[in-house]
Every structure is written in structure tokens, then in C-alpha cells.
Design an enzyme around this catalytic site. Structure first.
Site, PDB file in Angstrom:
ATOM      1  N   CYS A 275     118.715  55.782  28.957  1.00 54.24           N
ATOM      2  CA  CYS A 275     119.815  55.665  28.011  1.00 54.24           C
ATOM      3  C   CYS A 275     120.271  57.072  27.667  1.00 54.24           C
ATOM      4  O   CYS A 275     119.460  57.929  27.331  1.00 54.24           O
ATOM      5  CB  CYS A 275     119.328  54.930  26.769  1.00 54.24           C
ATOM      6  SG  CYS A 275     120.494  55.048  25.407  1.00 54.24           S
TER       7      CYS A 275
ATOM      8  N   TYR B  14     116.343  56.085  -3.032  1.00 52.33           N
ATOM      9  CA  TYR B  14     116.174  55.659  -1.633  1.00 52.33           C
ATOM     10  C   TYR B  14     115.643  56.857  -0.834  1.00 52.33           C
ATOM     11  O   TYR B  14     116.296  57.362   0.075  1.00 52.33           O
ATOM     12  CB  TYR B  14     117.487  55.167  -1.018  1.00 52.33           C
ATOM     13  CG  TYR B  14     118.193  54.095  -1.804  1.00 52.33           C
ATOM     14  CD1 TYR B  14     117.892  52.745  -1.593  1.00 52.33           C
ATOM     15  CD2 TYR B  14     119.154  54.406  -2.771  1.00 52.33           C
ATOM     16  CE1 TYR B  14     118.551  51.747  -2.314  1.00 52.33           C
ATOM     17  CE2 TYR B  14     119.798  53.418  -3.499  1.00 52.33           C
ATOM     18  CZ  TYR B  14     119.501  52.099  -3.266  1.00 52.33           C
ATOM     19  OH  TYR B  14     120.152  51.121  -3.965  1.00 52.33           O
TER      20      TYR B  14
ATOM     21  N   CYS C 168     125.398  55.707   5.411  1.00 50.90           N
ATOM     22  CA  CYS C 168     125.581  55.470   6.844  1.00 50.90           C
ATOM     23  C   CYS C 168     126.569  54.334   7.075  1.00 50.90           C
ATOM     24  O   CYS C 168     126.775  53.914   8.205  1.00 50.90           O
ATOM     25  CB  CYS C 168     124.243  55.160   7.507  1.00 50.90           C
ATOM     26  SG  CYS C 168     123.477  53.691   6.840  1.00 50.90           S
TER      27      CYS C 168
ATOM     28  N   CYS D  12     125.732  47.164  27.755  1.00 46.62           N
ATOM     29  CA  CYS D  12     124.756  47.057  26.670  1.00 46.62           C
ATOM     30  C   CYS D  12     125.412  47.095  25.302  1.00 46.62           C
ATOM     31  O   CYS D  12     124.882  46.573  24.342  1.00 46.62           O
ATOM     32  CB  CYS D  12     123.623  48.064  26.819  1.00 46.62           C
ATOM     33  SG  CYS D  12     123.683  49.453  25.700  1.00 46.62           S
TER      34      CYS D  12
ATOM     35  N   GLU E  10     111.571  54.942  -3.800  1.00 52.48           N
ATOM     36  CA  GLU E  10     111.604  54.311  -2.473  1.00 52.48           C
ATOM     37  C   GLU E  10     110.796  53.016  -2.530  1.00 52.48           C
ATOM     38  O   GLU E  10     109.764  52.956  -3.195  1.00 52.48           O
ATOM     39  CB  GLU E  10     111.009  55.310  -1.460  1.00 52.48           C
ATOM     40  CG  GLU E  10     110.530  54.745  -0.152  1.00 52.48           C
ATOM     41  CD  GLU E  10     111.634  54.115   0.700  1.00 52.48           C
ATOM     42  OE1 GLU E  10     112.721  54.691   0.831  1.00 52.48           O
ATOM     43  OE2 GLU E  10     111.382  53.004   1.227  1.00 52.48           O
TER      44      GLU E  10
HETATM   45  N1  SAH Z   1     116.733  59.513   2.239  1.00 48.80           N
HETATM   46  C1  SAH Z   1     115.871  59.084   3.291  1.00 48.80           C
HETATM   47  C2  SAH Z   1     115.893  57.579   3.530  1.00 48.80           C
HETATM   48  C3  SAH Z   1     117.235  56.967   3.663  1.00 48.80           C
HETATM   49  S1  SAH Z   1     117.246  55.339   4.345  1.00 48.80           S
HETATM   50  C4  SAH Z   1     116.164  59.824   4.576  1.00 48.80           C
HETATM   51  O1  SAH Z   1     117.200  60.469   4.706  1.00 48.80           O
HETATM   52  O2  SAH Z   1     115.324  59.781   5.467  1.00 48.80           O
HETATM   53  C5  SAH Z   1     117.187  54.294   2.996  1.00 48.80           C
HETATM   54  C6  SAH Z   1     115.812  54.119   2.392  1.00 48.80           C
HETATM   55  O3  SAH Z   1     115.935  53.193   1.317  1.00 48.80           O
HETATM   56  C7  SAH Z   1     114.753  53.544   3.342  1.00 48.80           C
HETATM   57  O4  SAH Z   1     113.628  54.355   3.316  1.00 48.80           O
HETATM   58  C8  SAH Z   1     114.445  52.159   2.752  1.00 48.80           C
HETATM   59  O5  SAH Z   1     113.091  51.780   2.902  1.00 48.80           O
HETATM   60  C9  SAH Z   1     114.776  52.379   1.285  1.00 48.80           C
HETATM   61  N2  SAH Z   1     115.143  51.175   0.527  1.00 48.80           N
HETATM   62  C10 SAH Z   1     115.732  50.038   0.986  1.00 48.80           C
HETATM   63  N3  SAH Z   1     115.972  49.202  -0.026  1.00 48.80           N
HETATM   64  C11 SAH Z   1     115.544  49.809  -1.161  1.00 48.80           C
HETATM   65  C12 SAH Z   1     115.524  49.435  -2.525  1.00 48.80           C
HETATM   66  N4  SAH Z   1     116.021  48.268  -2.927  1.00 48.80           N
HETATM   67  N5  SAH Z   1     115.017  50.301  -3.421  1.00 48.80           N
HETATM   68  C13 SAH Z   1     114.512  51.514  -3.019  1.00 48.80           C
HETATM   69  N6  SAH Z   1     114.490  51.905  -1.730  1.00 48.80           N
HETATM   70  C14 SAH Z   1     114.999  51.077  -0.809  1.00 48.80           C
END
Ligand code: SAH
Length: 433
Positions: A156, A296, A390, A76, A317
Site C-alpha cells: 500500500c 481527549y 480530524c 480498495c 482520556e
Molecule cells: N490528543 C491525542 C488523542 C486524540 S484522539 C493525540 O493526539 O494522540 C481522541 C482520544 O479521545 C482517543 O484517545 C480516545 O480514546 C479519546 N476519547 C474518546 N471518547 C472519549 C470521551 N468520551 N472522553 C474522553 N476521551 C475520549
């Protein structure tokens, strides 16, 4: 070196994508399934200008770190490191991060040892299983590596037990008529609840299945049909219908209750998520008086986690459902010093340029930030930036852009959120100099 030639080689290192590195006449050859110091006979598969690919045909010595994978499915491609002892996976990740950031950003960065998980199996809280009907069979499972063929499996080893149980139940109970309507089944679970999202053309034949499903799993509090008839590889469509319960579940994170819509992002390893956030809090050295931004912000988890230690925090966000969740999460946890804005991070940075803040938290998706977004956000003159990432590659690129703007990365803490795979999360501390 030519195609099909055979050599006896010693593996000298591993790549970040999980393959072994060997050298023949000073030329690098990538060979899957080899660990450092193992000796083996390989056959050359492909020769490129500066490197080549080989295939192991006989392992002649075995690394003490090699283990028998728990998972019997070899095809996989979801896990690259199941054959490697977990403590060595962590060592490899630390070494890879240290080399990457020292070589490509700054030799003086302190790269700490990777924080491993107490539970390196059965940890993921989210799965998206593709569904196909082929040769009079219903196939539901994971894609074979580099293909659209589905590998059906019994379970899995990195998915939660809850997801595995629901997946097995669906494999047994999904009818042909239903499977023909589907492209994917998305399953997500929290500590107490589970959610199933059927993704495809039409929900019309699903009533009986949903009734049986929620009877079999009383902790399922949300079943949704998401319409997606697009031809690309985007999994979720815009429109949906709730078939049972609600369109969200509740999870807990750092003692806060988190409402989580199926369209909202959530970290896939909920235990390590808390380790990650604690690192981010510790690195920021918060004193209760700072004004912060959580760029974000998803469902607001970082903003809520730091709310006790700061004066105020604004989360930004782009997904409306996630912002709606964040606003609810603020209310249900009785937090009054957070606010959330639904906006593109770069646009927000541009509109608020020159407003002063103390600490900036950023946690972008894999592709990282934009150059313009970084140039705008530094005009807010945070003393500290905590960058949660990440993707080591986009982090590396962005740290160099921040460096041009006077922000130096001091420290990096790798956190293993994606045990058994090559994936890795990093928390980086940047300071203005
Ligand atoms: N800090 C949060 C989310 C991290 S993931 C946690 O730890 O759970 C990244 C996030 O960025 C996602 O929720 C995604 O929807 C958002 N995102 C993606 N592109 C973006 C943009 N251009 N501007 C603002 N947010 C964005």
C-alpha cells in the site's frame, strides 16, 4: 435528465469526498474521477430530487494536475486523490475548508493554507488488515470500497515500508489453520519498533509463526493475540495475551519518548503529527504561566508537548491503557507539571465546571464533542480554546455551539495528515469575546 442519457460536460468543482461536480440544466451531477476544468462524456447513473450521479465514459481534456496514480489497485477505496498532483490536493483542501467554515460558521475566520507533508507517500504507521479464508484461499488486504470483499495487494503506497514488509511476510507465511482463527491483523510501527496484533478466536496455533516473525523482523518488540469473537464491526476485543515481548511499543514525538499500548490511540502520520502539535502550541501563544486542560488526551502527547510552555496541564482520556501510557510518559520524560485523569470528557467538564483555566486544548474523535460537554467546559472560562479536529463536519457543528457560548473562531489551520485521501486535520483557535 434521465438515467442512461449521455452528456458532454465540464467539471466545475470537486466535492470534499473527492468527486467532480458538473452541472446539467442547473442541476448538480456528481462524477467520480473528474478534476475541475476537465471536459468529458458522462452517462447518468441515478437521478435524485436535487442532484444526480454520473459516470465518466470518456475524458476529452485532461487537467494539468492529473497524474498517474502510484498505486495499481483501483478498487480498495482507501485513497481518493492518488490521481491528483499533491500540490493540487492541498489547494483543493484549502478551498474546501475555506468554503465550509466561511459559509457555515463565520465569514471572518482566517482559513490558512493547508500545511502539506514532505512525504506524501508511505507515511501511515498503522494498518488493520481483514483476513478471510474463501474458496480455499487466504485473503488478507483491504476492503473493496462499500463492501466486505477483500482486495489483497502487494503493498500500500500510503503505509510505511515497515508495515508493507510485515504484511507481505504474513501473506506468505500465514497457514490455513491460523488464518481461520483470524478476523484482522493490526500492525503498527514507530521510528524504531514494530508491533503485530493478531485479532480473532484462538492463539493456539501461532507459536511457530510468531517465532519466525520476530526472527525475520528483529525490530518487532510486541506481538499480541487479541480475542474478538463479536459479530459487529468493532475491531479490537477486551481480552488479550502477549505472545512475544510487551503489549506496547515506544515512539518519539516532539523529542519526548512515548509508550504506546496497542489499545491507545496514536496519530497515524507521525511526521505531520509534530507539525499539527506545533501549530496548536503556536496558536495558543503560551507564556509559561497558564493553567491548561488537554481534553481527549490519548497517550498524553499534547499535554507533554505543551508542558514546557505552561504552568500546569491536566489531560483527560477515557481509555485506561492510554492514561496508563500517559502517566508512564510523564515519568520517563521527567515532566512534573502534567497530570492525567481517566474519565469521560463531558463528565470531567461537568464535575469541574466553574473552575477557572486559561487555555483549553480539545482533540476529540471523529464524532466531535457533545453539546452538554461544550456547555460545561465553557464554564471553566478559558480565554482561548485550541480545537484539534480530524473531522471538518463535527468541527463545524461544534464551532457553532461554541459561538452560542460566546467563543468565536478566529483562525483555522488545515494540516494534511492523510495525504492522497480526502481526510484532513484542522487546528482552530477560539477566543472568548
Ligand atoms: N490528543 C491525542 C488523542 C486524540 S484522539 C493525540 O493526539 O494522540 C481522541 C482520544 O479521545 C482517543 O484517545 C480516545 O480514546 C479519546 N476519547 C474518546 N471518547 C472519549 C470521551 N468520551 N472522553 C474522553 N476521551 C475520549
Amino acid at each position: 435528465m434521465k438515467k442512461n442519457e449521455e452528456y458532454i460536460v465540464t467539471c466545475i468543482d470537486e466535492t470534499r469526498l473527492g468527486s467532480g461536480i458538473v452541472k446539467i440544466d442547473d442541476q448538480v451531477v456528481f462524477v467520480n474521477d473528474m478534476i475541475k476544468d476537465e471536459v468529458g462524456k458522462i452517462k447518468i447513473l441515478k437521478v435524485k430530487k436535487n442532484y444526480a450521479y454520473g459516470k465518466l465514459i470518456e475524458r476529452m481534456t485532461t487537467s494539468p494536475y492529473r497524474i498517474e496514480p502510484l498505486c495499481p489497485y483501483k478498487t480498495c477505496g482507501g485513497c481518493q486523490y492518488q490521481f491528483v498532483d499533491y500540490s493540487y490536493q492541498l489547494q483543493m483542501k484549502t478551498k474546501q475548508m475555506s468554503e465550509l467554515f466561511h459559509r457555515q460558521v463565520d465569514e471572518s475566520i482566517e482559513v490558512l493554507d493547508t500545511l502539506g507533508s514532505q512525504e506524501p507517500y508511505y507515511y501511515r504507521n498503522k494498518a488493520q488488515f481483514p483476513v478471510q479464508v474463501k474458496d480455499n484461499k487466504i485473503l488478507m488486504g483491504f476492503y473493496r470500497q462499500h463492501s466486505n470483499d477483500i482486495v489483497p495487494c502487494k503493498e500500500c503506497k500510503i503505509q510505511s515500508h515497515m508495515i508493507n514488509e510485515i504484511y507481505q511476510w504474513l501473506q506468505k507465511h500465514l497457514s490455513f489453520a491460523q488464518a481461520k482463527q483470524l478476523r484482522h491483523v493490526f500492525i503498527r510501527n514507530s521510528k524504531t519498533e514494530a508491533q503485530v496484533v493478531f485479532i480473532g478466536k484462538s492463539e493456539q496455533k501461532f507459536d511457530g509463526l510468531v517465532k519466525d516473525l520476530v526472527e525475520a523482523f528483529p525490530n518487532i518488540t510486541s506481538v499480541v493475540f487479541n480475542y474478538n469473537t463479536r459479530n459487529d464491526n468493532v475491531i479490537l476485543g477486551d481480552e488479550y495475551k502477549v505472545l512475544y515481548g510487551r503489549d506496547y511499543i515506544y515512539e518519539s514525538c516532539m523529542s519526548h519518548s512515548i509508550q504506546l499500548h496497542f489499545k491507545s490511540f496514536f496519530q497515524v502520520n507521525p511526521k505531520q503529527m509534530e507539525t499539527l502539535y506545533q501549530c496548536a502550541i503556536d496558536m495558543a501563544n503560551l507564556n509559561g504561566n497558564q493553567k491548561c486542560i488537554d481534553l481527549y488526551s490519548g497517550t498524553g502527547t499534547i499535554a507533554l508537548a505543551i508542558s514546557d510552555y505552561v504552568k500546569e496541564v491536566t489531560g483527560v482520556e477515557i481509555v485506561q491503557e492510554a492514561v496508563d501510557n500517559a502517566n508512564v510518559n510523564k515519568e520517563i520524560n521527567h515532566i512534573t507539571n502534567c497530570q492525567f485523569v481517566c474519565q469521560d470528557a463531558s463528565v470531567f467538564a461537568h464535575e469541574h465546571r466553574n473552575e477557572n483555566i486559561d487555555v483549553l486544548f480539545v482533540d476529540p474523535p471523529r464524532k466531535g464533542m457533545t453539546k452538554q460537554g461544550i456547555e460545561d467546559i465553557v464554564t471553566l472560562k478559558p480565554q482561548k480554546i485550541i480545537y484539534v479536529s480530524c473531522s471538518p463536519d463535527s468541527l463545524c457543528r461544534d464551532l457553532n455551539i461554541f459561538k452560542e457560548q460566546g467563543y468565536r473562531c478566529k483562525k483555522i489551520q488545515p494540516v494534511d495528515m492523510f495525504c492522497q485521501t480526502t481526510g484532513l486535520e484542522n487546528v482552530a483557535l477560539l477566543e472568548y469575546e
